[in-house]
Design a protein around this motif. Structure first.
Motif, PDB file in Angstrom:
ATOM      1  N   LEU A 269       0.817  -1.217   0.000  1.00 49.34           N
ATOM      2  CA  LEU A 269       0.000   0.000   0.000  1.00 49.34           C
ATOM      3  C   LEU A 269       0.849   1.265   0.000  1.00 49.34           C
ATOM      4  N   PHE A 270       1.806   1.327   0.901  1.00 52.66           N
ATOM      5  CA  PHE A 270       2.502   2.597   1.125  1.00 52.66           C
ATOM      6  C   PHE A 270       3.793   2.752   0.319  1.00 52.66           C
ATOM      7  N   ASP A 271       4.391   1.631  -0.079  1.00 53.61           N
ATOM      8  CA  ASP A 271       5.611   1.709  -0.883  1.00 53.61           C
ATOM      9  C   ASP A 271       5.303   1.528  -2.370  1.00 53.61           C
ATOM     10  N   SER A 272       4.702   0.394  -2.727  1.00 51.01           N
ATOM     11  CA  SER A 272       4.444   0.113  -4.145  1.00 51.01           C
ATOM     12  C   SER A 272       3.378   1.038  -4.735  1.00 51.01           C
ATOM     13  N   LEU A 273       2.267   1.207  -4.025  1.00 48.86           N
ATOM     14  CA  LEU A 273       1.156   1.993  -4.563  1.00 48.86           C
ATOM     15  C   LEU A 273       1.178   3.448  -4.101  1.00 48.86           C
ATOM     16  N   ASP A 274       2.070   3.772  -3.176  1.00 49.29           N
ATOM     17  CA  ASP A 274       2.269   5.155  -2.723  1.00 49.29           C
ATOM     18  C   ASP A 274       0.971   5.800  -2.236  1.00 49.29           C
ATOM     19  N   ILE A 275       0.250   5.067  -1.420  1.00 53.20           N
ATOM     20  CA  ILE A 275      -1.021   5.552  -0.892  1.00 53.20           C
ATOM     21  C   ILE A 275      -0.774   6.422   0.336  1.00 53.20           C
ATOM     22  N   GLU A 276      -1.470   7.541   0.402  1.00 51.66           N
ATOM     23  CA  GLU A 276      -1.358   8.420   1.557  1.00 51.66           C
ATOM     24  C   GLU A 276      -2.136   7.828   2.740  1.00 51.66           C
ATOM     25  N   PRO A 277      -1.593   7.888   3.947  1.00 49.96           N
ATOM     26  CA  PRO A 277      -2.289   7.313   5.110  1.00 49.96           C
ATOM     27  C   PRO A 277      -3.695   7.869   5.313  1.00 49.96           C
ATOM     28  N   GLN A 278      -3.909   9.142   4.955  1.00 49.02           N
ATOM     29  CA  GLN A 278      -5.240   9.726   5.152  1.00 49.02           C
ATOM     30  C   GLN A 278      -6.291   9.140   4.202  1.00 49.02           C
ATOM     31  N   ASN A 279      -5.835   8.360   3.203  1.00 52.00           N
ATOM     32  CA  ASN A 279      -6.784   7.723   2.287  1.00 52.00           C
ATOM     33  C   ASN A 279      -7.368   6.432   2.846  1.00 52.00           C
ATOM     34  N   ILE A 280      -6.815   5.938   3.940  1.00 54.73           N
ATOM     35  CA  ILE A 280      -7.331   4.707   4.551  1.00 54.73           C
ATOM     36  C   ILE A 280      -8.707   4.972   5.148  1.00 54.73           C
ATOM     37  N   MET A 281      -9.663   4.079   4.823  1.00 55.84           N
ATOM     38  CA  MET A 281     -11.008   4.154   5.380  1.00 55.84           C
ATOM     39  C   MET A 281     -11.285   2.905   6.216  1.00 55.84           C
ATOM     40  N   TYR A 282     -12.325   3.005   7.038  1.00 60.37           N
ATOM     41  CA  TYR A 282     -12.753   1.872   7.846  1.00 60.37           C
ATOM     42  C   TYR A 282     -14.256   1.674   7.665  1.00 60.37           C
ATOM     43  N   THR A 283     -14.671   0.408   7.669  1.00 64.31           N
ATOM     44  CA  THR A 283     -16.099   0.118   7.630  1.00 64.31           C
ATOM     45  C   THR A 283     -16.376  -1.087   8.521  1.00 64.31           C
ATOM     46  N   THR A 284     -17.517  -1.081   9.151  1.00 62.70           N
ATOM     47  CA  THR A 284     -17.845  -2.155  10.075  1.00 62.70           C
ATOM     48  C   THR A 284     -17.929  -3.492   9.356  1.00 62.70           C
ATOM     49  N   GLU A 285     -17.432  -4.528   9.998  1.00 64.41           N
ATOM     50  CA  GLU A 285     -17.332  -5.861   9.397  1.00 64.41           C
ATOM     51  C   GLU A 285     -18.673  -6.589   9.363  1.00 64.41           C
ATOM     52  N   ARG A 286     -19.569  -6.286  10.290  1.00 69.15           N
ATOM     53  CA  ARG A 286     -20.724  -7.151  10.515  1.00 69.15           C
ATOM     54  C   ARG A 286     -22.068  -6.461  10.290  1.00 69.15           C
ATOM     55  N   ASP A 287     -22.068  -5.404   9.499  1.00 71.27           N
ATOM     56  CA  ASP A 287     -23.330  -4.738   9.159  1.00 71.27           C
ATOM     57  C   ASP A 287     -23.217  -4.168   7.747  1.00 71.27           C
TER      58      ASP A 287
END
Length: 385
Positions: A269-287
């Protein structure tokens, strides 16, 4: 932001499912169509057996979807598991009517055939007249591939929406078990990636390619090859602006799961694809409805921010549980003009430990998502094209 179609919504979780089925199907005149896939997954009959255990008197017909993956598919190695599942299925169904519908997954045999399973899935039910006699429809996705249940569910939703006087209840059920999911690994990933039939989002239209493309890959374990292929597809047009926003499952049943995934994919994510940490999202697993709401909010925010660039397009990919994938399905269905589903198909599967998945079967939890019908009939469907 416009009112979301599935907010409010109804999700029935494991412990409440049996009592819900018992009460719901006690009403006189109910007739159920139950759709499931024939496969090696030990959860194939989990939802059906739970239903018939509490409502053995239900008026039920079944569509059993059978897949032809070609003679070289590694899935054929697990035919003994399929046989066990079918013996259990026939015992559960007894003399109830069963339609067997076959789907060809490729247009020719061999690993290089073009994927057509999603299109064929959408053609399983061609018109509303084929389902109009049923008050209730359950599509159990526990043993269905992503490409099949996305296109099939999208087609059924569309047919119900077009018949706006109809108040049919449509449910998606899934036997959720992350431990079993981790034991079943996809192999022989297809080289040519496509957007699922019915979920193209107009992304690949030539006239739309000047718009930025935002990709939301929802991460699960052991999917590095999938993520790389998806990223290559997103970035293949060098003239098109793009952004990648990985989505992690949190909160989850295992509270450390998202941290473990970040460790697993850190270099990618951060080396190969050079994604910015602020682009990380979260979503609930069970709904899945919360996933739908959270992704819908993200889509709306990006569209507002990128108005100056004449809007943008969105690609969603699910490398995590089927429960989460239902949420992505709803986002794409509600926004067909600018949200598509980028699917990474596999040519087969590998089970790490057959005895282990059998032992884990009874730990599965049943979830029921209620998508259309009596709770929603006062709402006007937003996608009835």
């Amino acid at each position: 932001m416009n009112q979301l179609r599935w907010s409010p919504n109804i999700l029935i979780k494991d412990n409440a499912v049996d009592s819900f089925w018992k009460e719901h199907f006690a009403e006189e005149g109910r007739k159920l169509l139950f759709v499931l896939g024939k496969g090696f997954d030990v959860r194939m009959n989990f939802a059906l057996s739970r239903l018939l255990n509490v409502r053995p008197d239900i008026n039920l017909e079944c569509i059993l979807i059978e897949f032809d993956e070609g003679k070289t598919s590694s899935s054929l190695d697990y035919n003994p598991l399929v046989t066990e599942n079918m013996e259990e299925f026939e015992k559960i169904m007894e003399s109830r009517p069963i339609q067997v519908k076959k789907i060809k997954m490729k247009n020719k045999s061999g690993k290089r055939g073009r994927i057509v399973g999603d299109r064929n899935a959408a053609d399983l039910i061609k018109s509303h007249s084929e389902i109009e006699d049923f008050t209730d429809i359950i599509v159990d996705i526990s043993s269905l591939p992503r490409g099949i249940y996305f296109s099939l569910t999208g087609k059924i939703l569309k047919l119900i929406d077009q018949n706006q006087q109809n108040q049919q209840n449509l449910f998606l059920t899934v036997a959720e078990n992350v431990k079993i999911d981790s034991q079943i690994q996809e192999t022989d990933l297809e080289e040519d990636l496509t957007y699922l039939y019915g979920f193209g989002g107009q992304i690949e239209l030539e006239a739309e390619k000047e718009q930025p493309l935002i990709w939301f890959p929802i991460l699960g374990e052991d999917k590095s090859a999938h993520i790389k292929k998806g990223a290559d597809k997103i970035m293949e047009d060098k003239t098109r602006l793009h952004e990648i926003c990985p989505v992690l499952p949190f909160p989850s049943k295992d509270p450390r799961r998202s941290d473990a995934l970040l460790i697993e994919y850190h270099n990618l994510l951060f080396d190969s694809l050079d994604i910015e940490p602020q682009n990380i999202m979260y979503t609930t697993e069970r709904d899945p409805f919360q996933t739908y709401i959270q992704l819908s909010d993200a889509v709306a925010n990006y569209r507002e921010s990128l108005k100056v660039l004449n809007g943008c397009k969105f690609a969603l990919s699910t490398f995590s549980s089927k429960l989460i994938s239902i949420g992505t399905l709803l986002v794409a269905y509600e926004n067909p003009e600018f949200v598509g589903i980028l699917n990474i198909n596999s040519g087969g599967y590998q089970i790490l430990d057959e005895s282990e998945i059998k032992n884990l079967k009874q730990e599965s939890e049943l979830f029921v998502t209620w998508l259309t019908g009596s709770p929603y009939h006062q709402q006007s469907p937003k996608n009835s094209n």
